[in-house]
Scaffold this motif. Structure first.
Motif, short mmCIF file in Angstrom:
data_model
loop_
_atom_site.label_atom_id
_atom_site.label_comp_id
_atom_site.label_asym_id
_atom_site.label_seq_id
_atom_site.Cartn_x
_atom_site.Cartn_y
_atom_site.Cartn_z
N LEU A 60 6.24 -32.64 -8.62
CA LEU A 60 6.52 -31.63 -9.64
C LEU A 60 5.93 -30.29 -9.24
CD1 LEU A 60 7.46 -30.69 -12.42
CD2 LEU A 60 5.33 -31.59 -13.37
N VAL A 61 4.74 -30.27 -8.68
CA VAL A 61 4.11 -29.00 -8.27
C VAL A 61 5.01 -28.26 -7.29
CG1 VAL A 61 2.14 -27.97 -7.09
CG2 VAL A 61 1.77 -29.87 -8.68
N GLU A 62 5.53 -28.98 -6.31
CA GLU A 62 6.41 -28.34 -5.33
C GLU A 62 7.70 -27.85 -5.96
OE1 GLU A 62 5.38 -27.45 -2.37
OE2 GLU A 62 3.49 -28.31 -3.09
N ARG A 63 8.21 -28.56 -6.93
CA ARG A 63 9.42 -28.12 -7.62
C ARG A 63 9.16 -26.84 -8.42
NH1 ARG A 63 14.07 -30.17 -8.30
NH2 ARG A 63 14.67 -32.05 -7.18
N LEU A 64 8.01 -26.78 -9.07
CA LEU A 64 7.68 -25.56 -9.82
C LEU A 64 7.56 -24.37 -8.89
CD1 LEU A 64 5.02 -26.94 -12.36
CD2 LEU A 64 7.44 -26.46 -12.78
N ARG A 65 6.93 -24.57 -7.75
CA ARG A 65 6.82 -23.47 -6.78
C ARG A 65 8.19 -23.03 -6.29
NH1 ARG A 65 1.78 -26.37 -3.84
NH2 ARG A 65 0.08 -25.11 -4.71
N ALA A 66 9.08 -23.97 -6.09
CA ALA A 66 10.42 -23.66 -5.57
C ALA A 66 11.31 -22.99 -6.61
CB ALA A 66 11.09 -24.93 -5.05
N SER A 67 10.91 -23.03 -7.88
CA SER A 67 11.74 -22.48 -8.95
C SER A 67 11.76 -20.95 -8.97
CB SER A 67 11.24 -22.98 -10.31
OG SER A 67 10.01 -22.35 -10.65
N SER A 68 10.82 -20.32 -8.27
CA SER A 68 10.62 -18.87 -8.22
C SER A 68 9.98 -18.32 -9.49
CB SER A 68 11.93 -18.12 -7.94
OG SER A 68 12.73 -18.01 -9.10
N ARG A 69 9.64 -19.19 -10.44
CA ARG A 69 8.98 -18.76 -11.66
C ARG A 69 7.46 -18.92 -11.61
NH1 ARG A 69 11.42 -15.63 -15.70
NH2 ARG A 69 13.63 -16.10 -15.71
N PHE A 70 6.96 -19.74 -10.66
CA PHE A 70 5.55 -20.10 -10.67
C PHE A 70 4.89 -19.85 -9.32
CE2 PHE A 70 7.27 -22.68 -14.10
CZ PHE A 70 6.29 -22.58 -15.08
N ASP A 71 3.65 -19.39 -9.37
CA ASP A 71 2.74 -19.39 -8.22
C ASP A 71 1.56 -20.27 -8.59
OD1 ASP A 71 4.27 -17.52 -6.75
OD2 ASP A 71 3.38 -15.88 -7.89
N ILE A 72 1.16 -21.15 -7.68
CA ILE A 72 0.06 -22.08 -7.95
C ILE A 72 -0.83 -22.12 -6.71
CG2 ILE A 72 -0.59 -24.40 -8.67
CD1 ILE A 72 2.33 -24.76 -9.63
N GLU A 73 -2.11 -21.81 -6.87
CA GLU A 73 -3.03 -21.78 -5.74
C GLU A 73 -4.36 -22.42 -6.11
OE1 GLU A 73 -3.48 -17.76 -4.50
OE2 GLU A 73 -1.44 -17.56 -3.73
N SER A 74 -4.93 -23.17 -5.17
CA SER A 74 -6.25 -23.79 -5.34
C SER A 74 -7.19 -23.26 -4.27
CB SER A 74 -6.17 -25.31 -5.27
OG SER A 74 -5.41 -25.83 -6.33
N LYS A 75 -8.45 -23.09 -4.64
CA LYS A 75 -9.43 -22.53 -3.70
C LYS A 75 -10.82 -23.09 -4.01
CE LYS A 75 -11.40 -18.05 -2.33
NZ LYS A 75 -11.36 -16.59 -2.58
N VAL A 76 -11.60 -23.35 -2.95
CA VAL A 76 -13.00 -23.76 -3.12
C VAL A 76 -13.84 -22.51 -3.30
CG1 VAL A 76 -14.98 -24.90 -2.08
CG2 VAL A 76 -12.68 -25.85 -1.77
N LEU A 77 -14.52 -22.39 -4.45
CA LEU A 77 -15.40 -21.25 -4.71
C LEU A 77 -16.82 -21.49 -4.19
CD1 LEU A 77 -14.43 -20.18 -8.36
CD2 LEU A 77 -13.56 -19.29 -6.20
N VAL A 78 -17.32 -22.71 -4.39
CA VAL A 78 -18.65 -23.07 -3.94
C VAL A 78 -18.56 -24.41 -3.24
CG1 VAL A 78 -21.04 -23.59 -4.61
CG2 VAL A 78 -19.73 -21.86 -5.90
N ASP A 79 -19.01 -24.48 -2.00
CA ASP A 79 -18.93 -25.70 -1.21
C ASP A 79 -20.30 -26.34 -1.13
OD1 ASP A 79 -18.49 -27.71 0.60
OD2 ASP A 79 -17.29 -26.49 1.95
N ALA A 80 -20.42 -27.54 -1.63
CA ALA A 80 -21.71 -28.24 -1.64
C ALA A 80 -22.23 -28.48 -0.24
CB ALA A 80 -21.60 -29.56 -2.38
N GLU A 81 -21.33 -28.51 0.75
CA GLU A 81 -21.75 -28.77 2.12
C GLU A 81 -22.21 -27.49 2.82
OE1 GLU A 81 -18.51 -30.64 4.09
OE2 GLU A 81 -18.53 -32.42 2.81
#
Length: 440
Positions: free
Chosen positions: A419-440
């Motif tokens: 579903l995430v990939e379908r939403l991205r392909a719809s041209s209506r959605f941008d979805i991004e994930s990022k690590v802000l703090v890395d425990a390592e």
């Protein structure tokens, strides 16, 4: 026989769903067919005529159906592979449709935000849906797909960084948005206040009301909440959609946790072994979730919190207030113009924090942002529920295990990254994930 039936196609949101499916690139490529269904044959015929272009030779099948007549519903449902149900209030009209789909192994999606309705269909039809491999997914619109997918993606990245046994300590989502209201939405809200027993509303508002197991509570509520890991600083307040969104996210947690460790839900770790795929997917027993409307000023946040609380109390406890709302609200079936819908937007930011790492005590922090272009409750909801239906129809082999098995599920447990990939392909959605703090 058609691939998808849109039930309630002549309502305001139903028309948007129909238009989206009709213009969809995969329909034009011949990958799926759809039909429309509703109470009025005349309105259905008018809708079919309105959406077809002059060079469109495809015949659009229509079904006249009374959703309160189970035999009527069953006859129509059996002619589809996936049912898109846009007929609300769902408490009043939704159960016969779910029953027919569960009985005949037909996949189903809707856009409900009515927690008591979801409680009832879980209690009455989850076993039947599992038995007949019907995938039933309520709340595939603004209620509550973005919330569910945001936590799912944050958890996924957190696990990638920390290993399959890493657990979530805390997750919260803050929204900023612009959108309108249709007559159908107002009708559903008022019907919930007047028709659903007060006892059921209280039960539905409790934590983990939809989850198969009970987890950790999220702590006391505040009028104003400082949102950690936001820059510049932002503040959060509760808003009307938060309770149902939270219940769907907590059902996802419960389904994943139960699957990860069916014999002992309090212990899904095994230090001497590699984690199973189910254990990698699970959020962890200490998972806590909250949800907010994002505000830039603490003073504004305080007064909005007071205003929301007073408005809810007034509508629930003072019938003349509901009468006034019904008198001056937009009529059912009507809503914002296309121009107004296009000016809407949605931005959901999820922050997910891991349990402290053994030894160091450090935590990993992940941020996932979903941005949508268009009115969240209508334009974007039409995209979300349509792409959910198409995931079930066209991508079944790519879905998570639960999405191939059946039951009353949630968007992320049934549809996951497909579903995430379908939403991205719809041209209506941008979805991004990022690590802000890395425990390592």
């Amino acid at each position: 026989m058609v691939d998808i039936i849109v039930l309630g196609a002549t309502g305001f949101t139903g028309r948007l769903i129909t238009r989206y499916l009709h213009a969809h690139r995969e329909r034009k490529a011949g990958k799926f067919t759809y039909a429309i269904a509703g109470r009025s044959k005349a309105k259905l015929t008018e809708l079919a005529r309105a959406i077809r272009s002059d060079d469109d030779e495809d015949h659009l099948e229509i079904f006249e159906v009374d959703v309160m007549n189970f035999e009527d519903v069953e006859k129509v449902v059996k002619q589809a592979k996936v049912v898109v149900n846009a007929v609300g209030p769902y408490w009043r009209w939704g159960k016969p449709v779910v029953k027919a789909c569960a009985r005949h192994g037909i996949d189903y999606v809707d856009i409900t935000g009515e927690t008591p309705f979801v409680q009832d269909i879980i209690a009455e039809y989850d076993y039947l849906a599992c038995k007949n491999h019907a995938v039933i997914i309520p709340s595939c619109g603004f209620d509550s797909l973005p919330s569910d997918i945001l936590v799912f993606l944050s958890a996924q990245l957190l696990k990638e960084k920390n290993g399959g046994f890493a657990s979530i300590a805390e997750s919260y989502t803050a929204y900023s948005l612009k959108g309108g209201t249709s007559g159908g939405t107002m009708s559903t809200a008022i019907a919930s206040m007047e028709e659903i027993p007060r006892r059921r509303l209280i039960e539905a508002g409790r934590a983990y009301s939809l989850s198969p197991i009970t987890g950790t509570r999220s702590g006391k509520r505040s009028l104003v909440n400082t949102l950690r890991y936001f820059s510049p600083k932002r503040y959060g307040i509760d808003f009307p959609l938060a309770p149902h969104n939270r219940s769907i996210v907590q059902r996802t947690w419960g389904l994943l946790q139960l699957r990860a460790s069916p014999d002992s839900v309090n212990d899904n770790t095994a230090p001497d072994a590699s984690p199973t795929p189910a254990q990698v997917a699970a959020y962890g027993m200490e998972f806590k979730y909250r949800e907010y409307l994002q505000i830039s000023s603490p003073i504004t946040a305080f007064f909005l919190s007071i205003g929301f609380a007073f408005g809810q109390i007034l509508l629930f406890a003072f019938p003349p207030a509901r009468w006034l709302l019904k008198k001056f609200a937009t009529p059912s079936g009507q809503g914002p113009s296309d121009e107004v819908l296009e000016r809407g937007f949605l931005r959901g930011t999820n922050i997910t924090i891991s349990e402290p790492a053994p030894g160091s005590g450090k935590q990993t922090v992940v941020r996932t942002v979903l941005t949508g272009r268009g009115d969240p409750g209508y334009t974007l909801t039409a995209v979300m529920i349509s792409e959910s239906a198409l995931s079930l129809l066209l991508d079944k082999s790519k879905l998570p295990p639960m999405g191939q098995e059946g039951g009353i599920l949630t968007p992320s447990t049934a549809l996951g990254n497909t579903l995430v990939e379908r939403l991205r392909a719809s041209s209506r959605f941008d979805i991004e994930s990022k690590v802000l703090v890395d425990a390592e």
